[in-house]
Design an enzyme around this catalytic site. Structure first.
Site, PDB file in Angstrom:
ATOM      1  N   SER A 111       1.188  -1.673  -0.045  1.00 49.97           N
ATOM      2  CA  SER A 111       0.321  -0.121  -0.216  1.00 49.97           C
ATOM      3  C   SER A 111       0.697   1.027   0.274  1.00 49.97           C
ATOM      4  O   SER A 111      -0.324   1.792  -0.314  1.00 49.97           O
ATOM      5  CB  SER A 111      -0.422  -0.040   1.422  1.00 49.97           C
ATOM      6  OG  SER A 111      -0.249  -0.012   2.365  1.00 49.97           O
ATOM      7  N   ASP A 115       7.379  -0.448   3.922  1.00 52.58           N
ATOM      8  CA  ASP A 115       7.754  -1.647   4.773  1.00 52.58           C
ATOM      9  C   ASP A 115       9.340  -2.361   4.446  1.00 52.58           C
ATOM     10  O   ASP A 115       9.983  -2.856   4.232  1.00 52.58           O
ATOM     11  CB  ASP A 115       7.387  -2.901   3.637  1.00 52.58           C
ATOM     12  CG  ASP A 115       6.880  -4.196   3.804  1.00 52.58           C
ATOM     13  OD1 ASP A 115       7.383  -4.546   5.245  1.00 52.58           O
ATOM     14  OD2 ASP A 115       6.904  -5.460   3.119  1.00 52.58           O
ATOM     15  N   CYS A 178       5.048  10.503  10.232  1.00 57.51           N
ATOM     16  CA  CYS A 178       6.104   9.904   8.546  1.00 57.51           C
ATOM     17  C   CYS A 178       4.995  10.544   7.724  1.00 57.51           C
ATOM     18  O   CYS A 178       3.609   9.464   7.651  1.00 57.51           O
ATOM     19  CB  CYS A 178       6.637   8.788   8.074  1.00 57.51           C
ATOM     20  SG  CYS A 178       7.098   9.650   6.665  1.00 57.51           S
ATOM     21  N   GLY A 182       1.409   4.568   2.927  1.00 56.31           N
ATOM     22  CA  GLY A 182       0.687   4.042   2.572  1.00 56.31           C
ATOM     23  C   GLY A 182      -0.761   3.402   4.268  1.00 56.31           C
ATOM     24  O   GLY A 182      -0.064   2.704   4.923  1.00 56.31           O
ATOM     25  N   GLY A 185      -1.845  -0.168   5.009  1.00 52.91           N
ATOM     26  CA  GLY A 185      -0.857  -1.097   6.105  1.00 52.91           C
ATOM     27  C   GLY A 185       0.258   0.103   7.267  1.00 52.91           C
ATOM     28  O   GLY A 185      -0.085  -1.053   8.003  1.00 52.91           O
ATOM     29  N   HIS A 186      -0.141   0.663   6.532  1.00 58.44           N
ATOM     30  CA  HIS A 186       0.125   1.641   8.092  1.00 58.44           C
ATOM     31  C   HIS A 186      -0.477   1.106   9.679  1.00 58.44           C
ATOM     32  O   HIS A 186       0.047   0.894  10.584  1.00 58.44           O
ATOM     33  CB  HIS A 186       0.324   3.330   8.230  1.00 58.44           C
ATOM     34  CG  HIS A 186       0.958   3.754   9.230  1.00 58.44           C
ATOM     35  ND1 HIS A 186       1.858   3.555  10.458  1.00 58.44           N
ATOM     36  CD2 HIS A 186      -0.471   5.091   9.751  1.00 58.44           C
ATOM     37  CE1 HIS A 186       2.086   4.580  11.298  1.00 58.44           C
ATOM     38  NE2 HIS A 186       0.401   5.743  11.249  1.00 58.44           N
ATOM     39  N   TYR A 474       7.836  -3.851  17.703  1.00 57.22           N
ATOM     40  CA  TYR A 474       7.439  -3.436  16.726  1.00 57.22           C
ATOM     41  C   TYR A 474       6.844  -3.845  15.501  1.00 57.22           C
ATOM     42  O   TYR A 474       7.898  -3.503  14.846  1.00 57.22           O
ATOM     43  CB  TYR A 474       7.632  -1.541  16.690  1.00 57.22           C
ATOM     44  CG  TYR A 474       6.329  -0.458  16.210  1.00 57.22           C
ATOM     45  CD1 TYR A 474       4.864  -0.916  16.457  1.00 57.22           C
ATOM     46  CD2 TYR A 474       6.430   0.099  15.027  1.00 57.22           C
ATOM     47  CE1 TYR A 474       4.107  -0.695  15.552  1.00 57.22           C
ATOM     48  CE2 TYR A 474       5.330   1.066  14.478  1.00 57.22           C
ATOM     49  CZ  TYR A 474       3.983   0.434  14.691  1.00 57.22           C
ATOM     50  OH  TYR A 474       3.150   1.231  14.290  1.00 57.22           O
ATOM     51  N   ASN A 476       5.723  -2.486  12.532  1.00 57.67           N
ATOM     52  CA  ASN A 476       5.711  -2.454  11.647  1.00 57.67           C
ATOM     53  C   ASN A 476       7.259  -1.708  11.365  1.00 57.67           C
ATOM     54  O   ASN A 476       7.434  -1.047  10.394  1.00 57.67           O
ATOM     55  CB  ASN A 476       4.541  -0.692  11.196  1.00 57.67           C
ATOM     56  CG  ASN A 476       3.518  -1.141  10.859  1.00 57.67           C
ATOM     57  OD1 ASN A 476       3.398  -1.747  10.833  1.00 57.67           O
ATOM     58  ND2 ASN A 476       2.709   0.384  11.170  1.00 57.67           N
ATOM     59  N   TYR A 477       7.966  -2.535  12.816  1.00 55.15           N
ATOM     60  CA  TYR A 477       9.511  -2.266  12.479  1.00 55.15           C
ATOM     61  C   TYR A 477      10.120  -3.716  12.390  1.00 55.15           C
ATOM     62  O   TYR A 477      10.850  -4.124  13.125  1.00 55.15           O
ATOM     63  CB  TYR A 477      10.107  -1.447  13.552  1.00 55.15           C
ATOM     64  CG  TYR A 477       9.748  -0.093  13.746  1.00 55.15           C
ATOM     65  CD1 TYR A 477       9.019   1.004  12.552  1.00 55.15           C
ATOM     66  CD2 TYR A 477       9.686   0.514  14.879  1.00 55.15           C
ATOM     67  CE1 TYR A 477       9.004   2.688  13.068  1.00 55.15           C
ATOM     68  CE2 TYR A 477       9.720   1.999  14.991  1.00 55.15           C
ATOM     69  CZ  TYR A 477       9.384   2.511  14.391  1.00 55.15           C
ATOM     70  OH  TYR A 477       9.148   3.640  14.587  1.00 55.15           O
TER      71      TYR A 477
END
Length: 538
Positions: A111, A115, A178, A182, A185-186, A474, A476-477
């Site tokens: 998205s 990533d 940031c 997108g 996914g965020h 986390y 998303n990292y």
């Protein structure tokens, strides 16, 4: 808008697919077969999609590279998709799912492209694979009277913020700092930002969703049920389905907010101030978010270097009120009126996002990342303050790297008052702050091993000072050092090596939801949630 079309359409498409002719790779090359299947299953869909293969190197490379931040995964040695498919309607997304299933093609969904380990556009564990790039599904519909907004998955956080601000100066939404993320996914990872201490995470403020499931059906919250809706809000992307759009509950922001950045070097007492920040930042007024950006003063290892700690903040109020709060709660920072910048909420988005002072807000509509480099990142959560001696040891390791980088984000406030089990994102009460570690370089593979070794050394050193049992991370990292699903085998035990770090005990419930909604494990990647029903992938 497209994301308000009837759910019945998905059922019609599914029936049409089942009754359609069998396009097989025995008759046509696989790329042509996939294209024919898409055409068959996108009848009456307007407009047409975009479709890219390596046969057109220029266009294919341009699209593949368009939103990718981590150049490590654009090297020639990185696996490339067989097809990049850019849908322009929800029907196209359904067709991509149905055709990928029928042709037994692995499907990756992108998205935004931030990533970190590129699991949305690179597969290290199976081939061939298709990338479904949602960058053209970026419609945003803001309804101020209702206090909500629908945002399609390919829209960026910056675009969402801009469109909200166009409708109202006193509404916002609490998600990423940031602006090129997108939202599809965020939000699946939790979505933290500078307003989380006042309003919670992005996932705490989502009220509905539209997604395509493994059967090609479009589901909203009512149709999918609360278990799946729970899993989507923090369970990580790429495991349960394809997010088409989120419905966001807007929050009220003041017309005037205040931002500031105050920098301290080691010579200016940075170590002592940072030690104090650990105790104070999670307990200050909920309206105040003060993160710390920690860098080295020079990339030259032979120079006279120091560490710089920059306190970068948003306060949801005016500077007079802020100065009173800081004077009582954090006088060690030495904040002055000259440091304070009063602006609008959208102005604070640009400021926190790192844009120059004169940048017009329309830059948020570009949707492009501010940086692209080779990097490796890791994360930690801290529950007890790191002592001064621990910080002094940290600086020694810091000086071994040319461009060391960390961001410490304070927790506490509203997001910490949400129970761990309310969403899959579990890092709440008792967490003081989160650390993001980053190593960056520009020379491709030449020095990669050295930089990767350095960040591993730093991470190992910090193990004594961060959360334990599990050592949290986390989602998303993403960090593939924590473990990966293996090709051909879907092991719950192996997945637990990273699953408990990202989700703690919520991992068990995520596995249960996955097993129910995607028992065949169609949606999968290197760190996707496993299904208990599958021993081998399709």
């Amino acid at each position: 808008m497209a994301f308000h079309s009837s759910l019945l359409l998905s059922q019609i498409l599914l029936l049409f697919f089942i009754s359609s002719p069998s396009w097989t790779s025995a008759t046509y090359p696989i790329q042509q077969t996939f294209f024919r299947c898409l055409s068959t299953n996108s009848v009456n869909s307007v407009p047409l999609w975009s479709y890219y293969t390596p046969n057109n190197v220029t266009a294919f490379t341009s699209v593949l590279n368009s939103t990718a931040n981590n150049l490590r995964y654009l090297l020639p040695t990185a696996p490339k998709p067989m097809i990049i498919f850019t849908p322009l309607s929800e029907v196209h997304v359904q067709a991509a799912v149905l055709c990928s299933r029928r042709l037994r093609l692995a499907l990756r969904v992108r998205s935004g492209g931030h990533d970190y380990e590129a699991v949305s556009y690179v597969s290290q564990i199976e081939s061939p694979f298709v990338v479904l790039d949602l960058s053209q599904l970026r419609a945003i519909e803001v309804d101020i009277p209702q206090g909500t907004a629908w945002a399609q998955a390919g829209a960026t956080t910056g675009e969402v913020y801009y469109q909200i601000a166009q409708k109202s100066k006193v509404h916002g939404f609490p998600m990423g700092l940031c602006t090129s993320l997108g939202v599809g996914g965020h939000i699946t990872g939790g979505a933290y930002g500078s307003m989380m201490r006042k309003f919670g995470l992005g996932v705490d403020n989502v009220v509905d969703v539209r997604m395509v499931d493994a059967k090609g059906r479009i589901l909203d919250r009512k149709a999918m049920g609360e278990d799946l809706f729970w899993a989507l809000r923090g369970g990580g992307g790429g495991s349960f389905g394809i997010i088409l759009a989120w419905k966001l509950k807007l929050v009220n922001v003041p017309e005037t907010v205040t931002v500031f950045t105050v920098t301290k070097t080691l010579e200016q007492g940075a170590t002592e101030v940072l030690y104090k920040w650990q105790n104070i930042a999670p307990n200050l007024d909920d309206r105040l978010f003060i993160r710390v950006i920690i860098q080295a003063s020079s990339a030259d290892l032979t120079a006279n270097r120091t560490v710089t700690t920059s306190y970068n903040a948003l306060f949801l109020g005016d500077s007079d009120t802020l100065l009173g709060i800081m004077g009582k709660g954090f006088p060690e920072l030495g904040l002055t009126r000259a440091d304070c910048v009063e602006t609008s909420w959208l102005g604070s988005v640009l400021y926190i996002g790192g844009y120059p002072k004169t940048t017009p807000p329309e830059v948020l509509l570009q949707g492009k990342p501010l940086f692209r480099n080779y990097f490796k990142a890791k994360s930690d959560f801290v529950r007890t303050p790191i002592p001064v001696e621990g910080l002094l040891g940290l600086w020694k390791i810091y000086f071994e790297e040319e461009v060391p980088f960390m961001i410490w984000n304070p927790y506490g406030g509203a997001m910490a008052r949400v129970p761990e089990s309310a969403t899959p994102f579990p890092h709440r009460r008792g967490t003081l702050f989160k650390i993001q570690y980053v190593a960056t370089w520009q020379d491709g593979t030449q020095s990669m091993a050295r930089h990767m070794s350095w960040i591993s050394k730093l991470y190992d050193y910090m193990g004594s000072y961060v959360s334990k049992n599990p050592r949290e991370a986390y989602v998303n990292y993403r960090d593939l050092d924590l473990g990966m699903n293996k090709k051909g085998v879907n092991s719950l035990m192996e997945a637990g090596s990273w699953g408990f770090r990202y989700f703690k005990s919520n991992f068990y419930r995520l596995v249960q939801v996955k097993t129910r909604v995607d028992p065949d494990n169609f949606f999968r990647h290197e760190q996707s949630i496993p299904s208990l029903h599958v021993k081998k992938w399709n």
